[in-house]
Design a protein around this motif. Structure first.
Motif, PDB file in Angstrom:
ATOM      1  N   THR A  11      22.550-100.718 -43.247  1.00  0.00           N
ATOM      2  CA  THR A  11      21.627-100.643 -42.117  1.00  0.00           C
ATOM      3  C   THR A  11      20.585 -99.564 -42.340  1.00  0.00           C
ATOM      4  OG1 THR A  11      21.516-100.549 -39.688  1.00  0.00           O
ATOM      5  CG2 THR A  11      22.997 -98.982 -40.776  1.00  0.00           C
ATOM      6  N   TYR A  12      19.417 -99.800 -41.758  1.00  0.00           N
ATOM      7  CA  TYR A  12      18.334 -98.805 -41.814  1.00  0.00           C
ATOM      8  C   TYR A  12      17.432 -98.992 -40.603  1.00  0.00           C
ATOM      9  CZ  TYR A  12      14.124 -96.297 -43.241  1.00  0.00           C
ATOM     10  OH  TYR A  12      13.043 -95.450 -43.271  1.00  0.00           O
ATOM     11  N   ASN A  13      17.505 -98.053 -39.679  1.00  0.00           N
ATOM     12  CA  ASN A  13      16.588 -97.988 -38.528  1.00  0.00           C
ATOM     13  C   ASN A  13      16.560 -99.263 -37.688  1.00  0.00           C
ATOM     14  OD1 ASN A  13      15.883 -95.353 -38.998  1.00  0.00           O
ATOM     15  ND2 ASN A  13      13.847 -95.793 -39.813  1.00  0.00           N
ATOM     16  N   ARG A  14      17.736 -99.877 -37.501  1.00  0.00           N
ATOM     17  CA  ARG A  14      17.822-101.043 -36.615  1.00  0.00           C
ATOM     18  C   ARG A  14      19.063-100.895 -35.737  1.00  0.00           C
ATOM     19  NH1 ARG A  14      15.990-106.454 -39.826  1.00  0.00           N
ATOM     20  NH2 ARG A  14      18.005-106.246 -40.875  1.00  0.00           N
ATOM     21  N   ASP A  39      24.759 -96.233 -43.791  1.00  0.00           N
ATOM     22  CA  ASP A  39      23.551 -95.867 -43.044  1.00  0.00           C
ATOM     23  C   ASP A  39      22.576 -95.250 -44.034  1.00  0.00           C
ATOM     24  OD1 ASP A  39      21.578 -94.928 -41.414  1.00  0.00           O
ATOM     25  OD2 ASP A  39      22.827 -93.451 -40.372  1.00  0.00           O
ATOM     26  N   SER A  42      18.978 -93.442 -41.784  1.00  0.00           N
ATOM     27  CA  SER A  42      18.189 -93.889 -40.631  1.00  0.00           C
ATOM     28  C   SER A  42      17.664 -92.705 -39.835  1.00  0.00           C
ATOM     29  CB  SER A  42      19.052 -94.763 -39.715  1.00  0.00           C
ATOM     30  OG  SER A  42      19.432 -95.954 -40.356  1.00  0.00           O
ATOM     31  N   THR A  43      16.480 -92.881 -39.261  1.00  0.00           N
ATOM     32  CA  THR A  43      15.873 -91.827 -38.445  1.00  0.00           C
ATOM     33  C   THR A  43      15.821 -92.209 -36.970  1.00  0.00           C
ATOM     34  OG1 THR A  43      13.667 -92.740 -38.930  1.00  0.00           O
ATOM     35  CG2 THR A  43      14.476 -90.980 -40.367  1.00  0.00           C
ATOM     36  N   ASP A  44      16.380 -93.365 -36.594  1.00  0.00           N
ATOM     37  CA  ASP A  44      16.435 -93.749 -35.189  1.00  0.00           C
ATOM     38  C   ASP A  44      17.803 -93.336 -34.629  1.00  0.00           C
ATOM     39  OD1 ASP A  44      18.157 -95.554 -36.333  1.00  0.00           O
ATOM     40  OD2 ASP A  44      17.179 -97.353 -35.551  1.00  0.00           O
ATOM     41  N   THR A  46      20.648 -94.751 -34.852  1.00  0.00           N
ATOM     42  CA  THR A  46      21.780 -95.347 -35.563  1.00  0.00           C
ATOM     43  C   THR A  46      22.998 -94.424 -35.601  1.00  0.00           C
ATOM     44  OG1 THR A  46      20.429 -96.847 -36.902  1.00  0.00           O
ATOM     45  CG2 THR A  46      22.558 -96.182 -37.821  1.00  0.00           C
ATOM     46  N   ARG A  62      26.880 -92.152 -44.756  1.00  0.00           N
ATOM     47  CA  ARG A  62      25.466 -91.858 -44.507  1.00  0.00           C
ATOM     48  C   ARG A  62      24.853 -91.260 -45.759  1.00  0.00           C
ATOM     49  NH1 ARG A  62      21.466 -91.343 -40.743  1.00  0.00           N
ATOM     50  NH2 ARG A  62      20.045 -89.596 -41.006  1.00  0.00           N
ATOM     51  N   ASN A  66      17.033 -93.054 -48.367  1.00  0.00           N
ATOM     52  CA  ASN A  66      17.106 -94.509 -48.291  1.00  0.00           C
ATOM     53  C   ASN A  66      17.272 -95.081 -49.694  1.00  0.00           C
ATOM     54  OD1 ASN A  66      16.862 -97.217 -47.767  1.00  0.00           O
ATOM     55  ND2 ASN A  66      14.839 -97.107 -46.851  1.00  0.00           N
TER      56      ASN A  66
END
Length: 299
Positions: A11-14, A39, A42-44, A46, A62, A66
């Motif tokens: 996953t990445y930023n979703r 992960d 991610s910067t959101d 998540t 994590r 990326n």
């Protein structure tokens, strides 16, 4: 036969898609013994979604940066393999498995399997190739046939369909395959890492089967059109070229990337301009450095 299963999700930023996807995994019967979520820095929100998740067997990895989908699947597959599970099920963060999807896969005594994807309206959208041609130099796109175009609907499909490539979005592999051919290749970053793995598996003698009744639903519409003049275009060209240079079955097929690159440069004034021409030139140079096959073991 009962085999343990590890699900690998990249996953990445979703975060919102991931949250629904994890809920879908929680509804599986039988349940997997392990769920590895990679992960990709991610910067959101998540990390908050993962911290709140109570899914049994959850293991979060994590990354500091990326690694792309290819790097994420390499790392996640390695993590699941080291945990000792017997089957590893790879998927993105934007799909929802039907409650019996895992059970259907586990009931099939095959080394390489693929769940069959549909969209949110129930329409078949399985784009895994039933013909991936690395022999014909005139085939500009090696994927000439796919489940979606061969059958049109899930109801029209036979129970099993043999595939020549896969997507890491519902693909299941036994650990013995990894012991023989190695892990997914992280050097692809995005695009074609799943194709590369499928080619290696088939060349090692494994057959790959899509199971009609293993249902996986995409939360987003398919969009395989990317800006060939942008950063994704570089990876699309580079990785397409790398697959041909690595696995082309004759000299003319291995020559094809050079001809494609030349054609793009010549036609660039009418296409993507200097940016696409620059992409394809850099891609050709980089693909030459990817001709060596990845390690054929997990050690």
């Amino acid at each position: 036969m009962s085999e343990t299963t590890g699900v690998v999700v990249v996953t990445y930023n979703r975060a919102d898609l991931l949250e629904r996807m994890l809920a879908g995994l929680g509804g599986l019967d039988p349940a997997p013994e392990l769920v590895v979520v990679v992960d990709n820095a991610s910067t959101d929100h998540t990390p908050d979604v993962l911290a709140a998740c109570t899914l049994p067997g959850l293991r979060v990895v994590r990354t500091a940066e990326n690694l792309g989908g290819a790097g994420g699947f390499h790392l996640g597959t390695r993590t699941a393999y080291d945990a000792g599970v017997e089957r590893i099920w790879l998927m993105d963060d934007d799909v929802l498995p039907a409650p019996d999807c895992l059970g259907v896969l586990l009931a099939s005594d095959e080394d390489c399997l693929m769940a069959v994807r549909e969209d949110s309206q129930g329409r078949l959208c399985e784009k895994a190739a039933t013909r991936f041609d690395l022999r014909n130099p005139l085939a500009i796109k090696p994927k000439s046939r796919m489940v979606e175009t061969d059958w049109g609907s899930r109801a029209a499909m036979p129970e099993r369909v043999e595939l020549e490539n896969v997507a890491f979005e519902g693909f299941m592999v036994r650990r013995g395959v990894l012991e023989r051919i190695g892990l997914p290749d992280p050097s692809y970053f995005i695009f074609y890492d799943d194709v590369d793995f499928a080619v290696r598996a088939r060349r090692a003698g494994y057959r790959i089967w899509a199971l009609r009744d293993a249902v996986l639903v995409r939360q987003l519409d398919f969009d395989q059109q990317h800006d060939l003049a942008g950063w994704k275009g570089f990876y699309m060209y580079r990785n397409l070229f790398a697959v041909h240079l690595r696995y082309g079955e004759n000299a003319l097929v291995r020559l094809k990337p050079w001809l494609i690159a030349l054609a793009v440069v010549v036609l660039s004034p009418a296409r993507g301009g200097r940016a696409e021409a620059g992409n394809v030139i850099r891609a050709m140079r980089a693909a030459r450095g990817m001709r060596r096959l990845p390690p054929s073991s997990v050690d």
